[in-house]
Structure formats: structure tokens, C-alpha cells
Design a protein around this motif. Structure first.
Motif, short mmCIF file in Angstrom:
data_model
loop_
_atom_site.label_atom_id
_atom_site.label_comp_id
_atom_site.label_asym_id
_atom_site.label_seq_id
_atom_site.Cartn_x
_atom_site.Cartn_y
_atom_site.Cartn_z
N ARG A 193 0.82 -1.21 0.00
CA ARG A 193 0.00 0.00 0.00
C ARG A 193 0.86 1.27 0.00
N ASN A 194 2.17 1.14 -0.13
CA ASN A 194 3.08 2.28 -0.25
C ASN A 194 3.22 3.08 1.03
N PHE A 195 3.56 2.38 2.11
CA PHE A 195 3.97 3.03 3.35
C PHE A 195 5.35 2.50 3.73
N PRO A 196 6.35 2.79 2.91
CA PRO A 196 7.65 2.12 3.07
C PRO A 196 8.39 2.48 4.35
N MET A 197 8.28 3.72 4.81
CA MET A 197 9.06 4.10 5.99
C MET A 197 8.43 3.55 7.27
N ILE A 198 7.11 3.45 7.32
CA ILE A 198 6.48 2.80 8.48
C ILE A 198 6.94 1.35 8.56
N HIS A 199 6.95 0.67 7.41
CA HIS A 199 7.38 -0.72 7.38
C HIS A 199 8.85 -0.85 7.78
N ILE A 295 19.37 4.98 2.84
CA ILE A 295 18.52 6.01 2.24
C ILE A 295 17.18 5.38 1.92
N LEU A 296 16.13 5.95 2.51
CA LEU A 296 14.78 5.44 2.34
C LEU A 296 14.00 6.34 1.40
N THR A 297 13.09 5.73 0.67
CA THR A 297 12.17 6.49 -0.18
C THR A 297 10.81 6.48 0.48
N SER A 298 10.26 7.65 0.72
CA SER A 298 9.00 7.79 1.44
C SER A 298 7.81 7.62 0.52
N ARG A 299 6.62 7.58 1.12
CA ARG A 299 5.39 7.52 0.35
C ARG A 299 5.28 8.70 -0.60
N VAL A 304 15.19 9.99 2.07
CA VAL A 304 15.63 10.37 3.41
C VAL A 304 16.89 9.60 3.76
N GLU A 305 17.96 10.34 4.08
CA GLU A 305 19.18 9.70 4.57
C GLU A 305 19.05 9.49 6.08
N ALA A 393 20.62 12.99 -0.33
CA ALA A 393 19.19 12.67 -0.40
C ALA A 393 18.42 13.96 -0.23
N ASP A 394 17.09 13.87 -0.39
CA ASP A 394 16.27 15.07 -0.22
C ASP A 394 16.31 15.57 1.23
N LEU A 395 16.30 14.64 2.18
CA LEU A 395 16.16 15.01 3.58
C LEU A 395 17.11 14.20 4.46
N ASP A 396 17.45 14.78 5.60
CA ASP A 396 18.28 14.15 6.62
C ASP A 396 17.39 13.95 7.85
N ASN A 397 17.34 12.74 8.39
CA ASN A 397 16.45 12.52 9.54
C ASN A 397 17.07 12.96 10.85
N ALA A 398 18.35 13.26 10.88
CA ALA A 398 19.00 13.63 12.14
C ALA A 398 20.17 14.57 11.88
N PRO A 399 19.89 15.85 11.65
CA PRO A 399 20.97 16.79 11.35
C PRO A 399 22.02 16.84 12.46
N LYS A 400 23.26 16.94 12.08
CA LYS A 400 24.35 17.00 13.05
C LYS A 400 24.44 18.40 13.66
N GLY A 401 25.07 18.46 14.80
CA GLY A 401 25.33 19.75 15.42
C GLY A 401 24.55 19.99 16.69
N GLY A 402 23.36 19.39 16.80
CA GLY A 402 22.60 19.50 18.03
C GLY A 402 21.79 20.77 18.19
#
Length: 460
Positions: A193-199, A295-299, A304-305, A393-402
Motif C-alpha cells: 500500500r506504499n507506506f515504506p518508511m512505516i514498514h 537512504i529510504l524512499t517515502s510515500r 531520506v538519509e 538525499a532530499d532530507l536528513d532525519n537527524a541533522p548533526k550539530g545539536g
């Protein structure tokens, strides 16, 4: 004991609510025996003081509740809840002294003071019950209390009994109670059903990930709630230290808040088309767990890296938000226990939220003040967008630096909503120390404010 009001009977004891300023005048109108009893017991009207007064036969004659001063009341909320736990067993009726503008909040606080999480151990019930104050809509307050209790119970239940299947069962029970429709997409069907990141986030756990989709109401504006349902978060391969893992049963607090708010909306019959989406997963460790640098591809098609597998909440929310946005509702609201940065910024008592809509902000802030459900606006600060763009990638899930952790998380989520007005709440969902009407443990945040704001907001 159910958190409900009692009916007025001949056995009801009058309760006088007395501020420090009002005590002297009130005592002047009382018999000498009552004045002497008040002085002997050191009752001054200080906030939270309680005093029961018996008649000559030893039967309850009246009770007093200290309401403090304006200054002391400003430093807390649910002031009568502190009194409720001190009074003897019985039914009480407000006889005087409670300001009309405080009646709903104080009545709700009294009900919530009766809450105890007793699934695993019997708890001492609140002995003092309350008659709904004059002018208070008892059924409405009871519905709001029930929604809050649902949220608390869900958060307080450990992951052994509140995994993704159990969270789905709780949503199905709520749907059945109010005649809502519900669909639960489980396991590999999420890929179909195209919910790859939840899976991806949930695939390492023994209990399969799932997406809960509940709908209620056929008229009115469309409101979609998206709640983070990470039933336990080990951190994944970026494993949390033991001390940081201790409260991770509450990482589904956003889902719990969304379901509690849904209960309030349905129980009070608000004229909305309500949808609740909950990605329910466990972030576990096994051979097929997702990895740093994957690197994940979202719905939505955005890539996303993964720079930290412990920043998983935004991943599951992203797929759910993209799905919500495809329906173009009048308002999308996400609720999540998302970042430690939000807690560092405002502490556990405030619910930080993000919105660029001045009408939403105005409606919410007014409702928060009226319902004693404090919130704090945070910025979708556009100059920080570059911090979530890793280049590969388009997005980073956890940017460095704090820096600006809660802001970059909110900006990440906003990328997945393009067709609908959007607001995000980064809640804590936990009361670290007992307070009036709020025992230590799971707690709802911003839900009562949102319930009060829904109709003014959506009917703009």
C-alpha cells in the motif's frame, strides 16, 4: 472509582471555597463553634487546605477548601483537586466561593484527581465525590475527563501489553464505542500500500508494524489527527543508553493523545469529519533493522538519509502525513513525543507547537488559557531548512550539530504536507512528579485546548 460526578442527595455535604482574603468575612457570619474550629485547626484559606466540620452529633456539617490568593493560584492549576484528596469520604456540593469562570476547570480537576492506574495493582480510590457545580455541563466535562483518562491509560501501560497490535485493539474499541469506521494495514501490506518508511522502522520487531486509520462523522469540516505510535523505542542500531530507554513505553504518547482527543470530539458530538491516522511500530534491533546511512524512499517520493536510527518517529509520521495530505482535509494536526530538544526548551508542563496560521494560533491560545491546558508556540524557522538537506538525499532525519532539534524535526514533517493547513505538537506526555489532578505518569497535553479550539478554528 469512575471519574464522574454524583447526583445531589440529602447526604451531600456543602463545600465552601474560601480564598485567604475571603476567610475573615466568611468566619464572621458563622457560629462561634465553627469559628473556633477553623482557628484551632489553623485553616487560613491557603491554596489546597481542606477542613471538614462536623455538627454536634459528629456528622458532616460542611467542609472548607482553601483557594489561596491570586498570586498563589497563578503558579498552578486544578486547585480544588488538591483539596479533593484530603477530604473524608462523602459527596460534596459547592456551596459558595467558587468563581463562575473557574467552575469548569475546577470540576474537571476534581474528576481527574480520581484517576489511578490500577491495571496491575489495586489503588486507593478518591473518597470525596463531587456534585457538578451549578452551570457546568456535567456530561461534557465527563466526556473530556474520559478522553484524558484514555490517554493516560494508554501511555501508562508498558510495551509488554501495549505493542502495535494492542494499540490497534484500543483504537478499534474506541471506534466501536462511537460507531466509527476503522482499517488497520499490517506488516508487508504496508509495502503493497506504499507506506515504506512505516514498514522499515517497524520490520525488526516481532510484532508487525501497522497503520491505523479511523474515520468518524459525515458532515462538517475535515480534521485529521496523526499520532506517533512508537510503542517502544530502543533507538534501533543507534541503541539508546539504559537510562534513556527507561520511559520509552511513552513514545506512543502522540497516538495516545490523538485517541484521547478523538474520544472528546466524538463523545461531545462535534460537527466534524474526523480522521485519526496512527503509524504503530516498535523500533527494535535485529538482523533486518534499518541502518545508519541507509537512504529510504517515502510515500511522497522524497528520499531520506538515515543519520540516526533513533530519529525514527519523524519517519513513520512522514508516511502517515503524506497519506493524510492526499485527502486535503481542512486541518492536519500531528502529535508526537518527538524530540528531547522540546523538553529542554520548555520543560515537561508546556506543549510546544508549530503553526504558521495566525487563525489557528489565535484559536488555540485562547482555548489553552480557558482550559488550563498550556501550550507554547515554536517557529517553523525557514532559514533552518538547509539543516535537513544532506545533499545525498532530499532530507536528513537527524541533522548533526545539536542545534534547534525540535525545529528541524518540525520542518522535516512539514515537507510531507503540501495541500492542507498543518500544525505539529511536540509533546512530552509524562508528568514527572505528582501535581493536583495529575499523578506521576502518562498525561494528555494540548488535547483539551485543541478540543475547545476545533470548532472556532474549522468554522472560520
Amino acid at each position: 472509582m469512575p471519574c464522574t460526578f454524583v447526583s445531589k442527595t440529602d447526604e451531600t455535604t456543602p463545600l465552601h471555597v474560601l480564598s485567604e482574603e475571603a476567610l475573615t468575612d466568611w468566619c464572621a457570619d458563622q457560629p462561634d463553634a465553627v469559628q473556633n474550629w477553623v482557628r484551632t485547626n489553623g485553616f487560613t484559606g491557603a491554596l489546597g487546605q481542606a477542613l471538614a466540620i462536623a455538627d454536634k452529633d459528629g456528622k458532616p456539617q460542611m467542609a472548607l477548601a482553601g483557594f489561596g490568593s491570586e498570586k498563589s493560584r497563578a503558579r498552578g492549576r486544578f486547585h480544588l483537586a488538591a483539596v479533593a484528596s484530603q477530604l473524608p469520604r462523602g459527596s460534596y456540593e459547592i456551596a459558595s466561593g467558587l468563581p463562575d469562570e473557574s467552575a469548569e476547570i475546577e470540576a474537571l480537576g476534581w474528576l481527574l484527581a480520581g484517576y489511578a492506574f490500577d491495571r496491575y495493582r489495586d489503588q486507593s480510590p478518591l473518597r470525596a465525590r463531587l456534585v457538578a457545580p451549578e452551570g457546568v455541563d456535567a456530561a461534557r466535562i465527563e466526556a473530556i475527563a474520559a478522553g484524558e483518562i484514555l490517554t493516560r491509560n494508554l501511555i501508562n501501560t508498558p510495551a509488554s501489553d501495549m505493542g502495535p497490535p494492542d494499540l490497534a485493539d484500543s483504537a478499534q474499541a474506541l471506534a466501536k464505542q462511537f460507531g466509527a469506521g476503522i482499517e488497520v494495514i499490517v506488516g508487508d501490506d504496508l509495502l503493497t500500500r506504499n507506506f515504506p518508511m512505516i514498514h522499515t522502522v517497524g520490520r525488526a520487531a516481532d510484532r508487525a508494524p501497522r497503520l491505523i486509520d479511523m474515520r468518524w462523522g459525515e458532515t462538517g469540516p475535515k480534521l485529521t489527527l496523526v499520532g506517533k505510535g512508537v510503542c517502544f523505542d530502543t533507538g534501533g542500531l543507534n541503541l539508546k543508553p539504559g537510562a534513556s530507554m527507561g520511559l520509552m513505553k511513552k513514545d506512543m504518547g502522540g497516538a495516545a493523545a490523538a485517541l484521547g482527543l478523538a474520544h472528546m470530539i466524538m463523545a461531545t458530538g462535534l460537527d466534524v469529519q474526523l480522521r485519526v491516522l496512527i503509524p504503530a511500530v516498535e523500533n527494535s534491533v535485529s538482523g533486518n533493522a534499518f541502518r545508519p546511512q541507509d537512504i529510504l524512499t517515502s510515500r511522497k517520493g522524497l528520499t531520506v538519509e538515515i543519520n540516526n536510527t533513533d530519529a525514527e518517529g519523524r519517519l513513520v509520521l512522514a508516511d502517515a502525513l503524506a497519506y493524510a495530505d492526499e485527502d486535503a482535509p481542512d486541518q492536519i494536526i500531528s502529535m508526537a513525543t518527538l524530540t528531547g530538544a522540546a523538553r529542554v526548551a520548555v520543560g515537561p508542563d508546556l506543549a510546544p507547537y508549530f503553526s504558521d496560521d495566525p487563525i489557528f494560533v489565535s484559536a488555540l491560545e485562547a482555548a489553552a488559557a480557558a482550559t488550563a491546558d498550556p501550550v507554547w508556540r515554536m517557529p517553523f524557522h525557514a532559514p533552518y531548512e538547509s539543516m535537513i538537506e544532506p545533499g545525498i538525499a532530499d532530507l536528513d532525519n537527524a541533522p548533526k550539530g545539536g542545534f534547534a532539534g525540535c525545529i528541524t524535526a518540525a520542518l522535516f514533517l512539514r515537507r510531507f504536507v503540501t495541500e492542507s493547513p498543518y500544525a505539529h505538537f511536540d509533546i512530552y506526555g509524562w508528568q514527572p512528579a505528582a501535581a493536583p489532578a495529575r499523578p506521576q505518569g502518562g498525561v494528555g497535553q494540548a488535547t483539551r485546548a485543541l478540543h475547545a479550539a476545533v470548532m472556532p478554528l474549522l468554522n472560520r
